[in-house]
Design a protein around this motif. Structure first.
Motif, PDB file in Angstrom:
ATOM      1  N   VAL A  24      18.206   4.032  -3.496  1.00 12.95           N
ATOM      2  CA  VAL A  24      16.771   4.094  -3.243  1.00 12.95           C
ATOM      3  C   VAL A  24      16.156   2.744  -3.578  1.00 12.95           C
ATOM      4  CG1 VAL A  24      14.609   5.225  -3.825  1.00 12.95           C
ATOM      5  CG2 VAL A  24      16.700   6.563  -3.717  1.00 12.95           C
ATOM      6  N   ASN A  25      15.881   1.970  -2.548  1.00 12.67           N
ATOM      7  CA  ASN A  25      15.327   0.632  -2.731  1.00 12.67           C
ATOM      8  C   ASN A  25      14.174   0.463  -1.754  1.00 12.67           C
ATOM      9  OD1 ASN A  25      14.717  -2.060  -3.000  1.00 12.67           O
ATOM     10  ND2 ASN A  25      16.854  -2.753  -3.023  1.00 12.67           N
ATOM     11  N   SER A  26      12.964   0.531  -2.265  1.00 12.85           N
ATOM     12  CA  SER A  26      11.787   0.453  -1.398  1.00 12.85           C
ATOM     13  C   SER A  26      11.572  -0.951  -0.850  1.00 12.85           C
ATOM     14  CB  SER A  26      10.540   0.901  -2.166  1.00 12.85           C
ATOM     15  OG  SER A  26      10.329   0.067  -3.291  1.00 12.85           O
ATOM     16  N   GLN A  27      12.290  -1.945  -1.392  1.00 19.70           N
ATOM     17  CA  GLN A  27      12.186  -3.283  -0.838  1.00 19.70           C
ATOM     18  C   GLN A  27      12.885  -3.368   0.523  1.00 19.70           C
ATOM     19  OE1 GLN A  27      10.252  -5.552  -2.350  1.00 19.70           O
ATOM     20  NE2 GLN A  27       9.841  -3.963  -3.877  1.00 19.70           N
ATOM     21  N   ILE A  28      13.857  -2.476   0.719  1.00 19.73           N
ATOM     22  CA  ILE A  28      14.566  -2.428   2.004  1.00 19.73           C
ATOM     23  C   ILE A  28      13.765  -1.604   2.998  1.00 19.73           C
ATOM     24  CG2 ILE A  28      16.685  -1.691   3.161  1.00 19.73           C
ATOM     25  CD1 ILE A  28      18.136  -2.091   0.513  1.00 19.73           C
ATOM     26  N   ILE A  29      13.365  -0.397   2.578  1.00 14.70           N
ATOM     27  CA  ILE A  29      12.537   0.484   3.413  1.00 14.70           C
ATOM     28  C   ILE A  29      11.439   1.056   2.521  1.00 14.70           C
ATOM     29  CG2 ILE A  29      12.453   2.603   4.766  1.00 14.70           C
ATOM     30  CD1 ILE A  29      15.241   2.117   5.684  1.00 14.70           C
ATOM     31  N   SER A  30      10.190   0.844   2.885  1.00  7.32           N
ATOM     32  CA  SER A  30       9.069   1.278   2.040  1.00  7.32           C
ATOM     33  C   SER A  30       9.032   2.795   1.875  1.00  7.32           C
ATOM     34  CB  SER A  30       7.745   0.784   2.644  1.00  7.32           C
ATOM     35  OG  SER A  30       7.557   1.308   3.952  1.00  7.32           O
ATOM     36  N   TYR A  31       9.662   3.525   2.799  1.00  7.15           N
ATOM     37  CA  TYR A  31       9.679   4.988   2.715  1.00  7.15           C
ATOM     38  C   TYR A  31      10.354   5.471   1.442  1.00  7.15           C
ATOM     39  CZ  TYR A  31       8.918   9.237   5.525  1.00  7.15           C
ATOM     40  OH  TYR A  31       8.431  10.415   6.033  1.00  7.15           O
ATOM     41  N   PHE A  32      11.201   4.618   0.849  1.00  8.41           N
ATOM     42  CA  PHE A  32      11.919   4.988  -0.368  1.00  8.41           C
ATOM     43  C   PHE A  32      11.021   4.937  -1.612  1.00  8.41           C
ATOM     44  CE2 PHE A  32      16.204   3.615   1.544  1.00  8.41           C
ATOM     45  CZ  PHE A  32      16.506   4.925   1.886  1.00  8.41           C
ATOM     46  N   GLU A  33       9.740   4.611  -1.434  1.00 10.75           N
ATOM     47  CA  GLU A  33       8.854   4.511  -2.593  1.00 10.75           C
ATOM     48  C   GLU A  33       8.677   5.854  -3.291  1.00 10.75           C
ATOM     49  OE1 GLU A  33       4.715   3.773  -1.599  1.00 10.75           O
ATOM     50  OE2 GLU A  33       5.133   4.323   0.468  1.00 10.75           O
ATOM     51  N   PHE A  34       8.983   6.964  -2.581  1.00 12.04           N
ATOM     52  CA  PHE A  34       8.931   8.294  -3.191  1.00 12.04           C
ATOM     53  C   PHE A  34      10.342   8.882  -3.144  1.00 12.04           C
ATOM     54  CE2 PHE A  34       4.753   7.483  -1.338  1.00 12.04           C
ATOM     55  CZ  PHE A  34       3.976   7.568  -2.483  1.00 12.04           C
ATOM     56  N   PRO A  35      11.119   8.685  -4.223  1.00 13.70           N
ATOM     57  CA  PRO A  35      12.568   8.922  -4.158  1.00 13.70           C
ATOM     58  C   PRO A  35      13.005  10.378  -4.303  1.00 13.70           C
ATOM     59  CG  PRO A  35      11.967   8.122  -6.329  1.00 13.70           C
ATOM     60  CD  PRO A  35      10.703   8.095  -5.504  1.00 13.70           C
ATOM     61  N   ASN A  36      12.100  11.280  -4.706  1.00 10.56           N
ATOM     62  CA  ASN A  36      12.536  12.633  -5.024  1.00 10.56           C
ATOM     63  C   ASN A  36      13.198  13.317  -3.831  1.00 10.56           C
ATOM     64  OD1 ASN A  36      12.748  15.016  -6.659  1.00 10.56           O
ATOM     65  ND2 ASN A  36      10.997  15.862  -5.575  1.00 10.56           N
ATOM     66  N   TYR A  37      12.613  13.164  -2.652  1.00  9.49           N
ATOM     67  CA  TYR A  37      13.147  13.791  -1.445  1.00  9.49           C
ATOM     68  C   TYR A  37      14.574  13.312  -1.161  1.00  9.49           C
ATOM     69  CZ  TYR A  37      13.762  14.306   3.618  1.00  9.49           C
ATOM     70  OH  TYR A  37      14.253  14.573   4.865  1.00  9.49           O
ATOM     71  N   PHE A  38      14.798  12.019  -1.290  1.00  5.19           N
ATOM     72  CA  PHE A  38      16.108  11.456  -0.980  1.00  5.19           C
ATOM     73  C   PHE A  38      17.135  11.819  -2.059  1.00  5.19           C
ATOM     74  CE2 PHE A  38      12.904   8.814   1.032  1.00  5.19           C
ATOM     75  CZ  PHE A  38      13.341   8.834   2.341  1.00  5.19           C
TER      76      PHE A  38
END
Length: 418
Positions: A91-105
């Protein structure tokens, strides 16, 4: 039988309508299934059986999703690509901003590790689980409010009305927002216990532990729940300490989150504010768009009648009950939060029509007024609405192409791994 005769459905060509790939028995099957569930729930006295009927309603209405090898979703390509990236980069939001909320992933990865399924299997399990949990906790929420002899039919009836009236607006897919809506439903159900009387410390801890994952699932639903719970705390002062605790958790999370994503917030706001009210106007204009053939005209006309009819009856009934002061305070709180959400959507279009998912929770209660006055006529009308509800899934199958094929999935996987 329809699934066995037509699975898996794919898009054979751009000029071929995907609607005709479905085996025709699916559409009467949806009608008979909904009516069957309705009468079972209406006549049976077993609460467990009523719950089982209620949680099957969203799965029946969205049954067309199971005809594809991948669960359909407007975010299907993005989410499946990110599922692969998660396993490679984490989970790295710097790669994809969608990862800013990691619980789902993280939950997806837990399912992947526990059952050994790929993204296709995880999508299927999650899609079913979201629908079941949403139906279950909305039923329990209505059951807590209307568990009276005079209103025994109301809890399951409200579930039918909610999912039918909201079909065009419910964001039911394998995506973080749907998971956040499930958390929201669980929390408002627990709130009914806390509103009835002061609860033990154990329940307060459970309540906080359920609010925390909501913080790490979605940006807006925690804010909406804080508004909802804050309105409840204004009436029940003993809720104020627990309200301060969850507000503190939210502020700590916000400070931490803003430190890493402030530029993303500014950029998203700038993009959204340019389309002031655009989502609402586009929704209205698309509803009255030109239809291509006779079948399309029939489907469109039926939806233009059914959805406004459900909303109109519900709104009129809820207005009368509000004037008569027969509306529960919890429902008033939800209506206020949903209205605020809808209003902010004018200026911040990324919210938009998703506000109806909360705004419509109290509205089905409006049917209670008409049942109390004209029960037979209202029940007949509800049966008619159940029959006409099939045109919602037909519209999605006929007029939308947000379905992921195996070929598209291979493309997403290629991009994710290279």
């Amino acid at each position: 039988y329809a699934w066995n005769a037509s699975y898996p459905i794919s898009i054979p060509s751009l000029n071929k309508n995907i609607f005709y790939s479905f085996y025709p028995s699916i559409w009467p099957g949806i009608i008979f299934s909904l009516i069957g569930l309705f009468f079972i729930a209406y006549y049976c006295k077993n609460i467990v059986l009523k719950i089982c009927c209620s949680i099957l309603v969203p799965l029946i209405l969205y049954i067309y999703a199971f005809f594809f090898s991948y669960i359909p979703s407007s975010d299907s390509g993005n989410v499946r690509g990110m599922f692969q990236i998660f396993n490679i980069k984490g989970v790295n939001s710097q790669i994809i901003s969608y990862f800013e909320f990691p619980n789902y992933f993280n939950l997806n990865e837990v399912l992947h590790q526990l059952v050994g399924f790929d993204e296709k299997g995880v999508a299927l399990i999650s899609f079913i689980l979201y629908g079941v949990l949403l139906g279950l906790f909305l039923y329990l929420f209505f059951f807590r409010l209307y568990n009276k002899k005079s209103n025994q039919i109301m809890p399951f009836l409200l579930i039918f009305i909610y999912f039918i009236g909201l079909f065009s607006f419910l964001n039911y897919q394998w995506a973080p927002q749907t998971l956040a809506l499930v958390y929201f439903a669980i929390l408002i159900y627990i709130s009914t216990f806390m509103l009835a009387q002061p609860v033990r410390m154990e329940w307060n801890i459970i309540f906080i532990l359920l609010f925390l994952p909501l913080l790490f699932t979605h940006a807006f639903f925690p804010v909406l729940f804080l508004f909802f719970f804050g309105i409840l705390a204004l009436r029940k002062r003993y809720l104020f300490p627990i309200f301060l605790v969850i507000v503190s958790c939210f502020l700590i999370w916000t400070v931490y989150h803003t430190m890493y994503h402030f530029e993303l917030y500014v950029r998203t706001f700038e993009q959204s504010i340019r389309g002031l009210g655009l989502e609402y106007t586009q929704s209205v204009t698309s509803s009255f768009g030109r239809t291509s053939d006779l079948l399309d005209q029939i489907i469109s006309f039926s939806n233009r009648v059914t959805i406004p009819l459900v909303w109109g009856i519900a709104a009129l009934g809820i207005l009368i009950l509000f004037i008569k002061r027969k509306i529960d305070y919890t429902l008033i709180s939800l209506a206020l939060v949903g209205s605020l959400y809808l209003g902010v959507g004018i200026f911040y279009s990324i919210l938009g029509l998703r506000a109806t998912q909360i705004l419509f929770i109290p509205l089905p209660v409006g049917f209670m007024f008409f049942i109390s006055k004209w029960k037979k006529i209202t029940m007949i009308l509800i049966i008619v609405i159940l029959i006409l509800s099939v045109f919602g899934p037909m519209r999605t199958a006929y007029n939308f192409t947000q379905f992921q094929t195996d070929e598209e999935a291979c493309g997403c996987n290629f991009l994710a791994t290279n």
